[in-house]
Design a protein around this motif. Structure first.
Motif, mmCIF file in Angstrom:
data_model
loop_
_atom_site.group_PDB
_atom_site.id
_atom_site.type_symbol
_atom_site.label_atom_id
_atom_site.label_comp_id
_atom_site.label_asym_id
_atom_site.label_seq_id
_atom_site.Cartn_x
_atom_site.Cartn_y
_atom_site.Cartn_z
ATOM 1 N N LEU A 61 -24.891 -31.234 -61.484
ATOM 2 C CA LEU A 61 -24.628 -31.769 -59.983
ATOM 3 C C LEU A 61 -23.829 -32.738 -59.251
ATOM 4 O O LEU A 61 -23.735 -32.945 -58.384
ATOM 5 C CB LEU A 61 -25.549 -33.661 -60.923
ATOM 6 C CG LEU A 61 -26.856 -33.928 -61.081
ATOM 7 C CD1 LEU A 61 -27.376 -34.913 -62.789
ATOM 8 C CD2 LEU A 61 -27.851 -33.753 -60.657
ATOM 9 N N PRO B 223 -34.549 -23.453 -55.308
ATOM 10 C CA PRO B 223 -33.229 -22.915 -55.354
ATOM 11 C C PRO B 223 -32.739 -21.749 -55.925
ATOM 12 O O PRO B 223 -32.405 -20.701 -55.450
ATOM 13 C CB PRO B 223 -33.068 -23.857 -56.573
ATOM 14 C CG PRO B 223 -32.601 -24.965 -56.830
ATOM 15 C CD PRO B 223 -34.655 -24.660 -56.646
ATOM 16 N N ASN C 149 -28.141 -23.233 -56.803
ATOM 17 C CA ASN C 149 -27.631 -25.157 -56.094
ATOM 18 C C ASN C 149 -28.463 -25.900 -57.288
ATOM 19 O O ASN C 149 -29.089 -26.725 -56.175
ATOM 20 C CB ASN C 149 -27.969 -24.768 -55.067
ATOM 21 C CG ASN C 149 -26.803 -25.900 -54.864
ATOM 22 O OD1 ASN C 149 -26.071 -26.751 -55.190
ATOM 23 N ND2 ASN C 149 -26.990 -26.509 -52.820
ATOM 24 N N HIS C 150 -29.038 -26.489 -58.825
ATOM 25 C CA HIS C 150 -29.473 -27.275 -58.812
ATOM 26 C C HIS C 150 -28.473 -27.538 -60.227
ATOM 27 O O HIS C 150 -27.914 -26.547 -61.221
ATOM 28 C CB HIS C 150 -31.203 -26.962 -59.165
ATOM 29 C CG HIS C 150 -32.036 -28.011 -58.640
ATOM 30 N ND1 HIS C 150 -31.873 -29.112 -59.662
ATOM 31 C CD2 HIS C 150 -32.680 -27.973 -57.707
ATOM 32 C CE1 HIS C 150 -32.532 -29.975 -59.058
ATOM 33 N NE2 HIS C 150 -33.486 -29.516 -57.744
ATOM 34 N N TYR C 151 -29.562 -28.100 -60.785
ATOM 35 C CA TYR C 151 -29.106 -28.989 -62.705
ATOM 36 C C TYR C 151 -30.422 -28.204 -63.531
ATOM 37 O O TYR C 151 -30.101 -28.111 -64.349
ATOM 38 C CB TYR C 151 -28.699 -30.005 -62.417
ATOM 39 C CG TYR C 151 -29.670 -30.996 -62.844
ATOM 40 C CD1 TYR C 151 -31.015 -31.385 -63.426
ATOM 41 C CD2 TYR C 151 -30.006 -31.572 -60.922
ATOM 42 C CE1 TYR C 151 -32.360 -32.218 -62.863
ATOM 43 C CE2 TYR C 151 -31.402 -32.428 -61.028
ATOM 44 C CZ TYR C 151 -31.956 -32.983 -61.930
ATOM 45 O OH TYR C 151 -33.439 -33.717 -62.069
ATOM 46 N N MET D 235 -30.686 -29.079 -50.087
ATOM 47 C CA MET D 235 -30.345 -28.646 -51.497
ATOM 48 C C MET D 235 -29.810 -29.752 -52.640
ATOM 49 O O MET D 235 -30.409 -30.043 -53.666
ATOM 50 C CB MET D 235 -30.099 -27.738 -52.651
ATOM 51 C CG MET D 235 -31.285 -26.228 -52.205
ATOM 52 S SD MET D 235 -32.886 -26.234 -53.036
ATOM 53 C CE MET D 235 -34.000 -26.883 -51.942
ATOM 54 N N ASP D 236 -28.798 -29.938 -52.053
ATOM 55 C CA ASP D 236 -28.082 -31.082 -52.455
ATOM 56 C C ASP D 236 -28.957 -32.717 -52.442
ATOM 57 O O ASP D 236 -29.070 -33.488 -53.751
ATOM 58 C CB ASP D 236 -26.754 -31.707 -51.537
ATOM 59 C CG ASP D 236 -25.648 -30.286 -51.842
ATOM 60 O OD1 ASP D 236 -25.927 -29.431 -52.916
ATOM 61 O OD2 ASP D 236 -25.371 -30.322 -50.432
ATOM 62 N N ASP E 45 -35.093 -24.454 -60.658
ATOM 63 C CA ASP E 45 -36.309 -24.801 -60.150
ATOM 64 C C ASP E 45 -37.217 -24.422 -58.624
ATOM 65 O O ASP E 45 -36.542 -22.896 -58.479
ATOM 66 C CB ASP E 45 -35.430 -26.419 -58.676
ATOM 67 C CG ASP E 45 -37.095 -27.261 -58.808
ATOM 68 O OD1 ASP E 45 -38.798 -26.911 -59.192
ATOM 69 O OD2 ASP E 45 -36.922 -28.451 -58.222
ATOM 70 N N SER F 217 -34.279 -35.146 -57.684
ATOM 71 C CA SER F 217 -34.850 -34.988 -58.575
ATOM 72 C C SER F 217 -34.947 -34.849 -59.911
ATOM 73 O O SER F 217 -36.202 -34.931 -60.985
ATOM 74 C CB SER F 217 -34.944 -32.807 -58.817
ATOM 75 O OG SER F 217 -34.929 -32.196 -58.168
ATOM 76 N N MET G 266 -28.743 -29.687 -69.630
ATOM 77 C CA MET G 266 -28.159 -30.529 -67.864
ATOM 78 C C MET G 266 -27.244 -30.641 -68.978
ATOM 79 O O MET G 266 -25.678 -30.600 -68.391
ATOM 80 C CB MET G 266 -29.043 -31.516 -67.879
ATOM 81 C CG MET G 266 -28.064 -32.041 -66.276
ATOM 82 S SD MET G 266 -29.074 -33.202 -65.382
ATOM 83 C CE MET G 266 -29.598 -34.317 -66.849
ATOM 84 N N LYS H 101 -31.288 -32.286 -55.312
ATOM 85 C CA LYS H 101 -31.268 -32.865 -56.510
ATOM 86 C C LYS H 101 -31.403 -33.939 -56.881
ATOM 87 O O LYS H 101 -31.131 -34.333 -58.040
ATOM 88 C CB LYS H 101 -29.850 -31.501 -56.942
ATOM 89 C CG LYS H 101 -29.737 -30.380 -56.717
ATOM 90 C CD LYS H 101 -28.423 -30.200 -57.331
ATOM 91 C CE LYS H 101 -27.472 -29.625 -56.536
ATOM 92 N NZ LYS H 101 -25.644 -29.476 -56.984
#
Length: 318
Positions: A30, A196, A188-190, A281-282, A193, A288, A94, A285
């Protein structure tokens, strides 16, 4: 083991695909700010504990209370199970990433996480629609409720929800396994998905993006429209209530439920119904976080309160 079984099964269905040279990915998480890692860890740990306790408590309460063995609570217990699994697929990994220096996830683990995440995300979309239909029958056709929502119909509706989740997830994951990954390993995610991961592929992702749009439209827009239609009829019936207090209580109950549904569908729509070239993507996130972490925590409280109100509302409608 799960990944090997999944991959062999999908390759038998679709034929052998490309074999990626990537053996692991790095999850961006994140935030990259070190000072935020501990506060975020504590925040999401607290949310996850509340989610587990709330949904397990809901399942236990409904299971042990014979007077709650009705279609409405039968669907609610399934929603709690889906929420619990949905959150568990994402949150523990996460949380682990918050306390490690390098957020590494192996290729098999990544694909497995994606597969089960999609199953429960798709299943939740359709389960919410089934629950809205159940409410419509309970409020608009109360005299036929026991016939319309018989045990067998409830069972088949529930099985249909899980089958749609498995089919949708299998299609997405199967086409993902055919892609070749040889570029940047940073996701580029936690969590793992679709979008990304598709951004990292060396292969053509045209078919994958088309599937995301088509299946997301079916799995998000179709249930959303069904929920909207159900509530139009419900609100129309509520307007015929003579008591001002009854109408106020009914609208209050509807608004709490609609708010929870709007958060889930709104955040999912923002992520999946935009072309990847446009979607940030930011921002994705952040959206999401709502449908993977926040909504599973809120659902037990919102639904148990609204269902108690709907039980009393049904008597008014008779």
């Amino acid at each position: 083991m799960v990944f090997l079984f999944l991959r062999v099964t999908l390759e038998r269905i679709m034929g052998p695909g490309n074999h990626s040279s990537v053996t692991e990915f790095i999850l961006a998480g994140l935030t990259e700010q070190p000072q935020l890692q501990l506060p975020l860890f504590l925040l999401f740990l607290g949310i996850y504990v509340v989610t587990v306790v709330g949904n397990l408590g809901m399942i236990t309460l409904i299971g042990l209370s014979s007077h709650l063995h009705t279609p409405m609570y039968y669907f609610l217990i399934n929603l709690s199970f889906i929420d619990l699994c949905h959150s568990t697929v994402i949150t523990p990994k996460m949380l682990m990433n918050f306390v490690t220096e390098k957020n590494i996830i192996s290729y098999p683990e990544c694909v497995t996480q994606l597969y089960f995440f999609l199953i429960f995300a798709i299943a939740e979309c359709h389960m919410l629609a089934v629950m809205a239909y159940d409410r419509y029958v309970a409020i608009c056709n109360p005299l036929l409720y026991n016939i319309t929502m018989s045990y067998h119909i409830c069972f088949f509706l529930t099985m249909g929800v899980y089958i749609l989740g498995i089919i949708g997830s299998t299609v997405h994951t199967g086409f993902l396994l055919r892609l070749l990954f040889c570029k940047n390993k940073v996701v580029n995610h936690y969590f793992c998905d679709l979008f990304p991961l598709l951004e990292l592929s060396c292969s053509s992702i045209y078919v994958n993006e088309l599937l995301v749009i088509v299946l997301s439209a079916f799995n998000i827009l179709t249930p959303a429209l069904a929920i909207l239609a159900s509530y139009i009829f419900i609100i129309s019936s509520i307007l015929h209530i003579r008591s001002t207090e009854g109408r106020t209580k009914a609208f209050s109950t509807c608004s709490s439920h609609i708010s929870a549904v709007a958060i889930f569908y709104g955040s999912a729509t923002f992520m999946y119904l935009q072309p990847s070239s446009v979607s940030s993507m930011d921002q994705g996130k952040v959206s999401s976080v709502f449908y993977t972490i926040v909504v599973p925590m809120l659902n037990p409280l919102i639904y148990i309160m609204s269902y108690q109100s709907f039980d009393s509302l049904r008597y008014i409608m008779y």
